[in-house]
Design an enzyme around this catalytic site. Structure first.
Site, PDB file in Angstrom:
ATOM      1  N   ARG A 299      11.558  -6.007   4.599  1.00 28.62           N
ATOM      2  CA  ARG A 299      11.270  -4.570   4.558  1.00 28.62           C
ATOM      3  C   ARG A 299      12.253  -3.815   5.445  1.00 28.62           C
ATOM      4  O   ARG A 299      12.567  -4.236   6.552  1.00 28.62           O
ATOM      5  CB  ARG A 299       9.839  -4.296   5.028  1.00 28.62           C
ATOM      6  CG  ARG A 299       9.559  -2.809   5.223  1.00 28.62           C
ATOM      7  CD  ARG A 299       8.099  -2.450   5.115  1.00 28.62           C
ATOM      8  NE  ARG A 299       7.301  -2.941   6.207  1.00 28.62           N
ATOM      9  CZ  ARG A 299       5.979  -2.741   6.302  1.00 28.62           C
ATOM     10  NH1 ARG A 299       5.336  -2.086   5.345  1.00 28.62           N
ATOM     11  NH2 ARG A 299       5.316  -3.215   7.321  1.00 28.62           N
TER      12      ARG A 299
ATOM     13  N   ARG B 211      11.513  -2.661  11.275  1.00 32.08           N
ATOM     14  CA  ARG B 211      10.558  -2.226  12.298  1.00 32.08           C
ATOM     15  C   ARG B 211      10.316  -3.342  13.308  1.00 32.08           C
ATOM     16  O   ARG B 211      10.239  -4.505  12.939  1.00 32.08           O
ATOM     17  CB  ARG B 211       9.223  -1.846  11.635  1.00 32.08           C
ATOM     18  CG  ARG B 211       9.204  -0.437  11.098  1.00 32.08           C
ATOM     19  CD  ARG B 211       8.051  -0.159  10.157  1.00 32.08           C
ATOM     20  NE  ARG B 211       6.763  -0.715  10.586  1.00 32.08           N
ATOM     21  CZ  ARG B 211       5.659  -0.645   9.847  1.00 32.08           C
ATOM     22  NH1 ARG B 211       5.679  -0.057   8.661  1.00 32.08           N
ATOM     23  NH2 ARG B 211       4.539  -1.171  10.280  1.00 32.08           N
TER      24      ARG B 211
ATOM     25  N   ARG C 190      -0.551  -9.449  13.318  1.00 33.64           N
ATOM     26  CA  ARG C 190      -1.101  -8.376  12.481  1.00 33.64           C
ATOM     27  C   ARG C 190      -1.981  -8.928  11.372  1.00 33.64           C
ATOM     28  O   ARG C 190      -2.976  -8.315  10.989  1.00 33.64           O
ATOM     29  CB  ARG C 190       0.034  -7.536  11.902  1.00 33.64           C
ATOM     30  CG  ARG C 190       0.717  -6.698  12.989  1.00 33.64           C
ATOM     31  CD  ARG C 190       2.029  -6.131  12.521  1.00 33.64           C
ATOM     32  NE  ARG C 190       1.853  -5.137  11.485  1.00 33.64           N
ATOM     33  CZ  ARG C 190       2.830  -4.726  10.687  1.00 33.64           C
ATOM     34  NH1 ARG C 190       4.038  -5.223  10.803  1.00 33.64           N
ATOM     35  NH2 ARG C 190       2.591  -3.823   9.781  1.00 33.64           N
TER      36      ARG C 190
ATOM     37  N   ARG D 217      -9.076   1.269   8.943  1.00 30.64           N
ATOM     38  CA  ARG D 217      -8.713  -0.114   9.232  1.00 30.64           C
ATOM     39  C   ARG D 217      -9.827  -0.838   9.979  1.00 30.64           C
ATOM     40  O   ARG D 217      -9.688  -2.012  10.284  1.00 30.64           O
ATOM     41  CB  ARG D 217      -7.478  -0.138  10.105  1.00 30.64           C
ATOM     42  CG  ARG D 217      -6.180  -0.410   9.351  1.00 30.64           C
ATOM     43  CD  ARG D 217      -5.074  -0.468  10.385  1.00 30.64           C
ATOM     44  NE  ARG D 217      -3.911  -1.162   9.931  1.00 30.64           N
ATOM     45  CZ  ARG D 217      -2.840  -0.588   9.387  1.00 30.64           C
ATOM     46  NH1 ARG D 217      -2.806   0.688   9.186  1.00 30.64           N
ATOM     47  NH2 ARG D 217      -1.800  -1.328   9.061  1.00 30.64           N
TER      48      ARG D 217
ATOM     49  N   LYS E 254       0.829  -1.212   0.000  1.00 29.18           N
ATOM     50  CA  LYS E 254       0.000   0.000   0.000  1.00 29.18           C
ATOM     51  C   LYS E 254       0.864   1.263   0.000  1.00 29.18           C
ATOM     52  O   LYS E 254       0.639   2.178  -0.761  1.00 29.18           O
ATOM     53  CB  LYS E 254      -0.899   0.060   1.256  1.00 29.18           C
ATOM     54  CG  LYS E 254      -1.859  -1.095   1.397  1.00 29.18           C
ATOM     55  CD  LYS E 254      -2.711  -0.967   2.653  1.00 29.18           C
ATOM     56  CE  LYS E 254      -1.932  -1.015   3.967  1.00 29.18           C
ATOM     57  NZ  LYS E 254      -1.222  -2.293   4.212  1.00 29.18           N
TER      58      LYS E 254
END
Ligand code: ADP
Ligand code: ADP
Ligand code: ZN
Length: 214
Positions: free
Chosen positions: A127, A160, A171, A88, A13
């Site tokens: 990531r 992260r 998540r 969300r 996204k």
């Protein structure tokens, strides 16, 4: 143009929102980036948000909705925006619909970047994020020019805390329970467009452009 990006954590996204923002000249608004900036600055909001984020849980609607409403009321949002990571939950989506309706406005598109769970863990593990400017990289698919350094601002890149595999699983569960129902919500509003997010970044972008129009 007012757009929301939907999709699992790590679906791409943010990557696509950046490119769309640049092409259409509208701000890219990421609630996750706003929370991370608050954590970095040590604000009260940051402290509260961190305890949820670290567990892979959503920050409560009571802390999130007003924050987003204030952001889209700013002058740079006059000609539209692209929301990445908001809404969300159904109450978040309903609040946004209501706030826009009060001004006689509505969203133009909800773009759902579809990626199955099995691809997500790999995406998240690779990531790397810049906490200074919000840019994201991937060690295999979108490597920075110099390892560990942000191309855009020169700050150091990090994995992260919430991108570690245990938290990613949580998540994903939260995504399926609380966020996935938004796909039906926007389908009913007749503004949903789904693109295949397993393709390379350029293909995904071209598919999105085909929906939004040049
Ligand atoms: P990703 O890009 O991987 O989906 P984000 O940066 O959007 O992650 O969000 C990171 C975390 O910030 C989420 O797991 C959640 O804890 C919190 N968060 C971000 N946006 C929202 C929101 N709209 N509602 C509740 N929590 C949010
Ligand atoms: P989100 O904002 O949905 O959490 P990101 O845009 O941060 O997702 O992308 C998650 C990770 O996957 C990042 O490391 C990013 O560089 C990488 N990525 C994004 N899109 C693709 C793609 N189409 N193919 C491979 N990797 C991608
Ligand atoms: Zn940076």
């Amino acid at each position: 143009m007012k757009i929301v990006m939907l999709g699992a954590p790590g679906a791409g996204k943010g990557t696509q929102a950046d490119r769309i923002a640049e092409k259409y000249g509208i701000p890219h608004i990421s609630t996750g980036d706003i929370f991370r900036a608050n954590i970095k600055e040590g604000t009260e909001l940051g402290k509260k948000a961190k305890s949820y984020m670290d567990q892979g849980l959503l920050v409560p609607d009571s802390l999130t909705i007003d924050l987003l409403m204030d952001r889209i009321a700013q002058a740079d949002c006059k000609n539209g925006y692209i929301l990445d990571g908001f809404p969300r939950t159904i109450p978040q989506a309903e609040s946004l619909t209501r706030a826009l309706a009060e001004k006689g406005e509505k969203l133009d598109y909800a773009v759902n970047v579809d990626v199955p769970d099995e691809n997500i863990v790999n995406r998240m593990g690779g990531r790397r994020a810049c906490l200074k400017c919000g840019a994201t990289y991937h060690i295999a698919y979108a490597a920075p020019k110099a390892e560990g350094i942000c191309d855009k601002c020169g700050a150091g890149l990090v994995l992260r805390d919430d991108d570690k595999p245990e938290t990613v699983q949580e998540r994903l569960t939260v995504y399926h329970d609380q966020t996935q129902p938004l796909i039906e919500y926007y389908e009913a509003e007749k503004i949903l467009a789904t693109v295949d997010g397993t393709q390379d970044m350029e293909r995904v972008f071209q598919d999105i452009i085909a929906v939004l129009g040049a």
